[in-house]
Design a protein around this motif. Structure first.
Motif, PDB file in Angstrom:
ATOM      1  N   THR A   1     -27.875  64.965 -48.987  1.00 13.75           N
ATOM      2  CA  THR A   1     -26.958  66.091 -49.255  1.00 13.75           C
ATOM      3  C   THR A   1     -27.277  67.318 -48.400  1.00 13.75           C
ATOM      4  O   THR A   1     -26.377  67.851 -47.738  1.00 13.75           O
ATOM      5  CB  THR A   1     -26.950  66.431 -50.762  1.00 13.75           C
ATOM      6  N   PRO A   2     -28.537  67.801 -48.352  1.00 11.38           N
ATOM      7  CA  PRO A   2     -28.799  68.960 -47.491  1.00 11.38           C
ATOM      8  C   PRO A   2     -28.518  68.709 -46.008  1.00 11.38           C
ATOM      9  O   PRO A   2     -28.017  69.595 -45.317  1.00 11.38           O
ATOM     10  CB  PRO A   2     -30.285  69.269 -47.711  1.00 11.38           C
ATOM     11  N   VAL A   3     -28.805  67.500 -45.532  1.00  8.74           N
ATOM     12  CA  VAL A   3     -28.514  67.199 -44.122  1.00  8.74           C
ATOM     13  C   VAL A   3     -27.002  67.200 -43.880  1.00  8.74           C
ATOM     14  O   VAL A   3     -26.526  67.755 -42.884  1.00  8.74           O
ATOM     15  CB  VAL A   3     -29.139  65.841 -43.688  1.00  8.74           C
ATOM     16  N   THR A   4     -26.257  66.610 -44.800  1.00  8.63           N
ATOM     17  CA  THR A   4     -24.787  66.603 -44.679  1.00  8.63           C
ATOM     18  C   THR A   4     -24.254  68.032 -44.602  1.00  8.63           C
ATOM     19  O   THR A   4     -23.407  68.348 -43.756  1.00  8.63           O
ATOM     20  CB  THR A   4     -24.157  65.855 -45.883  1.00  8.63           C
ATOM     21  N   ASN A   5     -24.775  68.904 -45.458  1.00  6.31           N
ATOM     22  CA  ASN A   5     -24.337  70.313 -45.452  1.00  6.31           C
ATOM     23  C   ASN A   5     -24.710  71.016 -44.154  1.00  6.31           C
ATOM     24  O   ASN A   5     -23.914  71.781 -43.596  1.00  6.31           O
ATOM     25  CB  ASN A   5     -24.934  71.055 -46.657  1.00  6.31           C
ATOM     26  N   ALA A   6     -25.916  70.749 -43.653  1.00  7.40           N
ATOM     27  CA  ALA A   6     -26.371  71.372 -42.402  1.00  7.40           C
ATOM     28  C   ALA A   6     -25.503  70.924 -41.221  1.00  7.40           C
ATOM     29  O   ALA A   6     -25.198  71.715 -40.321  1.00  7.40           O
ATOM     30  CB  ALA A   6     -27.832  71.019 -42.146  1.00  7.40           C
ATOM     31  N   ILE A   7     -25.096  69.663 -41.240  1.00  7.77           N
ATOM     32  CA  ILE A   7     -24.246  69.138 -40.166  1.00  7.77           C
ATOM     33  C   ILE A   7     -22.873  69.811 -40.200  1.00  7.77           C
ATOM     34  O   ILE A   7     -22.310  70.159 -39.158  1.00  7.77           O
ATOM     35  CB  ILE A   7     -24.131  67.594 -40.280  1.00  7.77           C
ATOM     36  N   LYS A   8     -22.359  70.029 -41.406  1.00  7.14           N
ATOM     37  CA  LYS A   8     -21.067  70.745 -41.525  1.00  7.14           C
ATOM     38  C   LYS A   8     -21.176  72.156 -40.966  1.00  7.14           C
ATOM     39  O   LYS A   8     -20.255  72.643 -40.305  1.00  7.14           O
ATOM     40  CB  LYS A   8     -20.621  70.786 -42.990  1.00  7.14           C
ATOM     41  N   GLU A   9     -22.330  72.803 -41.210  1.00  3.81           N
ATOM     42  CA  GLU A   9     -22.564  74.159 -40.668  1.00  3.81           C
ATOM     43  C   GLU A   9     -22.516  74.167 -39.139  1.00  3.81           C
ATOM     44  O   GLU A   9     -22.142  75.164 -38.531  1.00  3.81           O
ATOM     45  CB  GLU A   9     -23.946  74.673 -41.105  1.00  3.81           C
ATOM     46  N   LEU A  10     -22.933  73.036 -38.535  1.00 13.18           N
ATOM     47  CA  LEU A  10     -22.932  72.937 -37.068  1.00 13.18           C
ATOM     48  C   LEU A  10     -21.531  72.624 -36.515  1.00 13.18           C
ATOM     49  O   LEU A  10     -21.347  72.556 -35.301  1.00 13.18           O
ATOM     50  CB  LEU A  10     -23.874  71.814 -36.611  1.00 13.18           C
ATOM     51  N   GLY A  11     -20.564  72.398 -37.425  1.00 18.37           N
ATOM     52  CA  GLY A  11     -19.208  72.083 -36.984  1.00 18.37           C
ATOM     53  C   GLY A  11     -18.935  70.596 -36.867  1.00 18.37           C
ATOM     54  O   GLY A  11     -17.909  70.171 -36.344  1.00 18.37           O
ATOM     55  N   GLY A  12     -19.879  69.780 -37.360  1.00 16.53           N
ATOM     56  CA  GLY A  12     -19.677  68.332 -37.324  1.00 16.53           C
ATOM     57  C   GLY A  12     -18.961  67.845 -38.565  1.00 16.53           C
ATOM     58  O   GLY A  12     -19.001  68.486 -39.616  1.00 16.53           O
ATOM     59  N   ILE A  13     -18.289  66.712 -38.444  1.00 14.28           N
ATOM     60  CA  ILE A  13     -17.647  66.076 -39.603  1.00 14.28           C
ATOM     61  C   ILE A  13     -18.455  64.831 -39.938  1.00 14.28           C
ATOM     62  O   ILE A  13     -18.403  63.826 -39.215  1.00 14.28           O
ATOM     63  CB  ILE A  13     -16.178  65.703 -39.291  1.00 14.28           C
ATOM     64  N   PRO A  14     -19.286  64.921 -41.018  1.00 15.87           N
ATOM     65  CA  PRO A  14     -20.189  63.809 -41.338  1.00 15.87           C
ATOM     66  C   PRO A  14     -19.561  62.774 -42.258  1.00 15.87           C
ATOM     67  O   PRO A  14     -18.762  63.112 -43.133  1.00 15.87           O
ATOM     68  CB  PRO A  14     -21.343  64.516 -42.055  1.00 15.87           C
ATOM     69  N   GLU A  15     -19.926  61.514 -42.023  1.00 17.63           N
ATOM     70  CA  GLU A  15     -19.478  60.444 -42.918  1.00 17.63           C
ATOM     71  C   GLU A  15     -20.627  59.448 -43.091  1.00 17.63           C
ATOM     72  O   GLU A  15     -21.186  58.972 -42.105  1.00 17.63           O
ATOM     73  CB  GLU A  15     -18.256  59.749 -42.316  1.00 17.63           C
ATOM     74  N   LEU A  16     -20.973  59.172 -44.335  1.00 18.71           N
ATOM     75  CA  LEU A  16     -22.043  58.211 -44.617  1.00 18.71           C
ATOM     76  C   LEU A  16     -21.571  56.820 -44.209  1.00 18.71           C
ATOM     77  O   LEU A  16     -20.481  56.392 -44.595  1.00 18.71           O
ATOM     78  CB  LEU A  16     -22.395  58.242 -46.107  1.00 18.71           C
ATOM     79  N   ARG A  17     -22.371  56.118 -43.408  1.00 19.21           N
ATOM     80  CA  ARG A  17     -21.975  54.778 -42.965  1.00 19.21           C
ATOM     81  C   ARG A  17     -22.158  53.785 -44.106  1.00 19.21           C
ATOM     82  O   ARG A  17     -23.242  53.650 -44.661  1.00 19.21           O
ATOM     83  CB  ARG A  17     -22.787  54.333 -41.746  1.00 19.21           C
TER      84      ARG A  17
END
Length: 236
Positions: free
Chosen positions: A151-167
């Motif tokens: 969860t924290p990594v997903t949030n940090a990636i969103k802050e960087l402007g990335g769109i994260p998706e769990l594989r």
């Protein structure tokens, strides 16, 4: 199905073979992961069997490459037992004009990065569909994450402007689990203008083990193409 009926398979075999032919006797070889590299491992085994190649040992980058090496008679070693790697051969999901790569379609990018960066010479084997003007244009960046930090990594990636998706797994309920027992987040970026910095930034997020951007490490890119129904291998 005859080989002639599948020019793409034939082309992958030719690229894999061309890479295997670059391996010299007495070498320590990094064995990559994926469909094209599988042919490299097969041809290394054939060269050993015929006696054309002698005294090589392989360092596998995944469970898949370990199984193939055993199947084709390529002796294996570990990073604990060696102090260098002469040549590594691996595939890629994207390659730009500067030989920067995105890897990790098979979720093996962490072990691949360790082995490929250690190698004195790193050979990339791809087909022409993997060539891009800019990284991230067709393939997401795989990020390997320890499960508690998802969860924290997903949030940090969103802050960087990335769109994260769990594989998620195929024919498996739940997420893909790597050979290290971690999860993979596939991250789409609108524009990766600076892959060198993005690679560092992603790896600096606490809980991230490694990501699939490979910069300044590929020495030779062998590209397979099908031209007039025949496989052709060219060098970038």
């Amino acid at each position: 199905m005859s080989v002639a009926a599948d020019p793409v398979k034939l082309m992958k075999q030719e690229v894999g073979k061309a890479a295997a032919e670059m391996v010299k006797s007495g070498s320590i070889v990094g064995l990559g992961t994926g469909s094209t590299t599988a042919y490299t491992i097969q041809y290394l085994g054939e060269r050993l069997k015929s006696g054309e190649l002698k005294d090589i040992v392989g360092v596998p980058t995944s469970f898949q490459s370990e199984v193939l090496a055993k199947q084709y008679g390529v002796p294996l070693t570990t990073l604990d037992a060696i102090d260098h790697i002469d040549i590594a051969i691996d595939g890629a999901d994207e390659v730009d004009a500067h030989k920067n790569l995105i890897k990790g379609g098979g979720a093996a990018h962490t072990r691949e990065k360790v082995v490929d960066y250690l190698a004195a010479q790193f050979i990339v084997v791809v087909d022409s569909s993997k060539l891009v003007d800019r990284l991230g244009s067709s393939f997401a960046v795989p990020v390997e994450v320890i499960p508690m930090a998802l969860t924290p990594v997903t949030n940090a990636i969103k802050e960087l402007g990335g769109i994260p998706e769990l594989r998620m797994g195929v024919k498996k309920a739940g997420p893909v689990i790597t050979d290290q027992g971690n999860m993979v987040i596939d991250v789409r970026f609108d524009n990766i203008s600076d892959p060198v910095n993005l690679e560092k930034t992603l790896n600096n997020i606490p809980g991230v083990l490694e990501n699939g951007i490979f910069v300044n490490c590929a020495d030779v890119v062998l590209i397979g193409e099908v031209i007039d129904g025949k496989p052709v291998v060219r060098r970038m």
